[in-house]
Structures are given as C-alpha cells and as structure tokens.
Design a protein around this motif. Structure first.
Motif, PDB file in Angstrom:
ATOM      1  N   VAL A 184       0.895  -1.212   0.069  1.00 41.73           N
ATOM      2  CA  VAL A 184       0.055  -0.076  -0.026  1.00 41.73           C
ATOM      3  C   VAL A 184       0.753   1.253   0.025  1.00 41.73           C
ATOM      4  CG1 VAL A 184      -1.953  -1.095   1.121  1.00 41.73           C
ATOM      5  CG2 VAL A 184      -0.085   0.095   2.661  1.00 41.73           C
ATOM      6  N   ILE A 185       0.351   2.295  -0.549  1.00 41.28           N
ATOM      7  CA  ILE A 185       0.962   3.646  -0.448  1.00 41.28           C
ATOM      8  C   ILE A 185       0.976   4.272   0.804  1.00 41.28           C
ATOM      9  CG2 ILE A 185       0.967   5.975  -1.587  1.00 41.28           C
ATOM     10  CD1 ILE A 185      -0.091   4.740  -4.033  1.00 41.28           C
TER      11      ILE A 185
ATOM     12  N   GLY B  64      -3.258   7.420   0.225  1.00 39.43           N
ATOM     13  CA  GLY B  64      -2.432   6.652   1.480  1.00 39.43           C
ATOM     14  C   GLY B  64      -3.251   5.542   1.812  1.00 39.43           C
ATOM     15  N   GLY B  65      -2.736   4.471   1.908  1.00 35.50           N
ATOM     16  CA  GLY B  65      -3.281   3.285   2.395  1.00 35.50           C
ATOM     17  C   GLY B  65      -3.840   2.342   1.549  1.00 35.50           C
ATOM     18  N   THR B  66      -3.691   2.793  -0.018  1.00 34.47           N
ATOM     19  CA  THR B  66      -4.487   1.848  -1.073  1.00 34.47           C
ATOM     20  C   THR B  66      -3.096   1.535  -1.887  1.00 34.47           C
ATOM     21  OG1 THR B  66      -4.402   3.855  -2.540  1.00 34.47           O
ATOM     22  CG2 THR B  66      -6.339   3.605  -1.179  1.00 34.47           C
ATOM     23  N   THR B  67      -3.609   0.494  -2.560  1.00 28.48           N
ATOM     24  CA  THR B  67      -2.742   0.047  -3.432  1.00 28.48           C
ATOM     25  C   THR B  67      -2.420   0.822  -4.760  1.00 28.48           C
ATOM     26  OG1 THR B  67      -4.546  -1.239  -4.638  1.00 28.48           O
ATOM     27  CG2 THR B  67      -3.383  -2.459  -2.910  1.00 28.48           C
ATOM     28  N   ASP B  68      -1.487   0.524  -5.602  1.00 31.70           N
ATOM     29  CA  ASP B  68      -1.251   1.443  -7.063  1.00 31.70           C
ATOM     30  C   ASP B  68      -2.790   1.310  -7.554  1.00 31.70           C
ATOM     31  OD1 ASP B  68       1.008   1.809  -6.245  1.00 31.70           O
ATOM     32  OD2 ASP B  68       2.176   1.214  -7.732  1.00 31.70           O
ATOM     33  N   SER B  69      -3.410   0.172  -7.926  1.00 34.73           N
ATOM     34  CA  SER B  69      -4.378   0.162  -8.694  1.00 34.73           C
ATOM     35  C   SER B  69      -5.615   0.734  -8.004  1.00 34.73           C
ATOM     36  CB  SER B  69      -4.776  -1.368  -9.026  1.00 34.73           C
ATOM     37  OG  SER B  69      -5.036  -2.206  -7.779  1.00 34.73           O
ATOM     38  N   ALA B  70      -5.851   0.748  -6.908  1.00 36.68           N
ATOM     39  CA  ALA B  70      -7.021   1.730  -6.340  1.00 36.68           C
ATOM     40  C   ALA B  70      -6.579   3.304  -6.433  1.00 36.68           C
ATOM     41  CB  ALA B  70      -7.097   1.041  -4.721  1.00 36.68           C
TER      42      ALA B  70
ATOM     43  N   GLN C 284      -2.485   6.358 -15.796  1.00 38.45           N
ATOM     44  CA  GLN C 284      -1.331   5.558 -15.345  1.00 38.45           C
ATOM     45  C   GLN C 284      -0.725   5.983 -14.042  1.00 38.45           C
ATOM     46  OE1 GLN C 284       0.961   5.036 -18.859  1.00 38.45           O
ATOM     47  NE2 GLN C 284       0.250   3.078 -19.372  1.00 38.45           N
ATOM     48  N   LEU C 285      -0.554   5.061 -13.153  1.00 40.84           N
ATOM     49  CA  LEU C 285       0.154   5.407 -11.747  1.00 40.84           C
ATOM     50  C   LEU C 285       0.916   4.286 -11.474  1.00 40.84           C
ATOM     51  CD1 LEU C 285      -1.818   7.335  -8.762  1.00 40.84           C
ATOM     52  CD2 LEU C 285      -0.536   5.208  -8.365  1.00 40.84           C
TER      53      LEU C 285
END
Length: 369
Positions: A81-82, A133-139, A158-159
């Motif tokens: 997670v970020i 914050g607290g999410t994955t790259d895709s989310a 794209q992220l």
C-alpha cells in the motif's frame, strides 16, 4: 648399603610430597566437594542421574541472559500500500482536443513525480488533493482517474509508486550490507530482508535475529528460523533488524582440551555437548568420573526440601561419564549460561607423579653412590 640408601631416599621423597601439594592443572573432585556434608557448607552437591533430571528441569533459569519472545508469520496480501513519503508517478492519457492537461498534438501528459504528503494525499492539477494513502497502486489510479473525470471525461490514468523511507526496513548491524531497504511487498519476511542485506556475517557462532518494532524487541536464533518457515515473521514498515552473537556462554576449566569461555553454538547445550566443545577429557590427566558443573542460583530459588529448587544457592552437579546412566543423563542435562564446566584431575595422575619423582630420586642416589 645401596638398597638401604635408595629406600631412605624414596621414603624421604614420599614424605616430602605428602607435606605439599603436587603441581597439577586441576583439582581433585574430593578437594572441591569435601565440605559438602558440613552443616555450614555454602554449597550443595547433586548427581546428574536419570531419576533427578525432571526435578532439575523445573528449577529456575540462571545466567542472567535476557529472553525475548517471537512472533510467527502473519498472512498478508501480495503487493503493498502507498504510505506517506512514497514517490508517485502519474501519466494522464487524454484524446480530447480541448484537454486542459495535454497540448493539441500531445496524447499523454507526464506529471512530475509527486511525494505523498503526511496525510496520504497527492496534488493533481485542476483537481487538487486526492487522498491515496493506504491504497494499492491500482486503487490509487482509480481514485485519481475518478477525480479527473470532472475536468476531462476522456482522461485515462497510469500510476506507479516507489517506496519511501517510511515504507522500509532497516538492517542495522550484523549483516554484510547494512542499510535501509524498501518494502516492495506486504508479505515481505525477515529472511527476505536479510537476503537484501547480503545475509548474516560469518563471524557469529550462533547468530541471533533481533527484531525491533516500536518499543518491543523480539528475538530468535537464525538456525531456528531457518528450520521453521512458519516463524519467518512478516516485516512491517519501520522495523529494524539486528544480527548479533548469542550472549549465552559457559566457562571451561580443568583437565580438558580447552580452558576458555565458549559461546553456545546452538540454542540449547547439554552437558555432553559442553564436554565435547571443551575438547573432551584429557586422556593423561582428566577424571571422567569427576565432571562438575558449578552453578549459582538466586537466593529466591533456594528451597529447604531441595525439590522445587536447590537447598543452597551455590550448586555443584556431578557427572560420571564412565557409567551408562551418567552418559545418557549428561546428554539430557542442560547447561545454563555462565555455568562453569570443570573436569577434575584423575587421582592416578598424582600417583604417577609421585612414582616418577621417587624414581628420579633413586636415580640420583645411584649416581651419588
């Protein structure tokens, strides 16, 4: 006359030897334990035999070496997670001719690398702060794209993110390449982190892994961790790992191959292991019937009955390695940190010394004659 003179010399030498201590490298067992039966004795003597092993096992630990707990492996989803401090790269694809983000001939806008703020947000042009914050790259990609729909309905995002300092594990010491390493996966484990640091240094006899998490320290031996995959703990952001030598050791003295401080090569060392680590009993001097382990307990551990604890704080355990029960029991008796393992001198050695000196004396008398 010569025979009488030789006899007189021999008797004189024997008398002189009986009046003084012979030079030797260790004490006799009788010398160490001779006061054991005195009521005022400051120590107690216990034999290491099979019938008493269960009793000894229940006595309190000694040695003063700190004992830490350990936590097993915890399941975690793949990916990470970020977190605040991570670096995020965002590219926006937009085919709209009137796009606010791309020029007329441009189809993609590559935004500058953005650092995630302490509250978990990033700034996106024409949108403002987007909390990822607290999410994955895709989310996080979906969140940014949803926020852009208000200003550019055809935009596609794209992220990708790179772990920052807060999303890392620190290998402090005891590894070949210490440093701070990013946690790329949420299921990253202690052994994986050690591999990033080049593994534990070869200088350690029994390396101990210490995991510092917040105000708590966990510890386990590397050998045990390698043998039990279920104990390969999952790393968290901010964890610190230290590889250190085992603090447990025992002292080796007497008629043995080594007289030195010996570090435990494994988590538990038996009395038989200790004798082997000491280089065994000296063939020419040692007494295999007189192996002693001297240990000091806390005064709080002393019990009058000698069952739940020793009757004296100072204890001498005796072992006979010439008997089957003594050998088997020594293999099950655990040596505690800071124990003194002592191999006593064989009485035969003193006898040989006396005979040798008498023989030398007789030889001298013959030369005088």
């Amino acid at each position: 006359m010569t025979i009488w003179r030789n006899s007189i010399v021999a008797i004189t030498i024997a008398a002189a030897l009986s009046a003084c201590a012979l030079p030797r490298g260790a004490a006799l067992q009788s010398e160490i334990t001779k006061q054991a039966n005195d009521q005022q004795a400051l120590f107690a003597v216990y034999p290491v035999v099979n019938t008493l092993l269960p009793r000894y096992a229940k006595w309190p630990a000694t040695g003063g070496v700190p004992h830490y707990s350990w936590i097993g492996k915890q399941s975690a989803p793949i990916g990470r997670v970020i977190l605040a401090g991570d670096q995020v790269k965002i590219a926006v694809w937009d085919s709209d001719e009137n796009s606010l983000l791309t020029a007329r001939e441009q189809k993609v806008a590559q935004l500058q690398t953005i650092s995630v703020s302490t509250n978990g947000s990033v700034f996106v042009p024409y949108v403002g702060s987007v909390r990822i914050g607290g999410t994955t790259d895709s989310a996080a990609r979906e969140k940014v794209q949803d926020a852009l729909l208000a200003v550019s309905p055809s935009a596609q995002v794209q992220l990708s993110s790179t772990a920052g300092n807060r999303h890392s594990v620190s290998l402090v010491s005891g590894v070949n390449s210490p440093g701070s390493f990013p946690i790329e996966e949420r299921d990253m484990t202690v052994l994986t982190a050690l591999s990033l640091g080049g593994g534990a240094k070869d200088q350690f006899e029994n390396p101990q892994i210490r995991l510092l998490r917040g105000n708590t320290t966990y510890a386990i031996s590397l050998n045990k961790l390698l043998q039990s995959p279920a104990l390969d703990t999952t790393i968290r952001s901010g964890d610190k790992i230290v590889v250190a030598e085992d603090e447990s050791y025992f002292l080796a003295l007497g008629a043995t191959g080594k007289e030195e401080l010996i570090t435990f090569p494994k988590e538990h060392v038996s009395a038989l292991d200790a004798v082997t680590l000491m280089g065994g009993v000296s063939d020419s001097r040692g007494n295999p019937e007189g192996i002693l382990i001297l240990r000091e307990y806390s005064s709080k551990a002393v019990r009058d009955d000698g069952v739940a604890g020793p009757s004296k704080s100072r204890v001498v355990f005796t072992m006979d390695l010439t008997a089957a029960d003594g050998l088997f029991s020594a293999g099950k008796f655990t040596v505690n940190p800071k124990d003194l393992v002592y191999v006593t001198e064989s009485p035969i050695t003193s006898a040989r010394t006396i005979i040798g000196l008498i023989g030398s004396g007789v030889g001298i008398a013959n030369q005088v004659n």
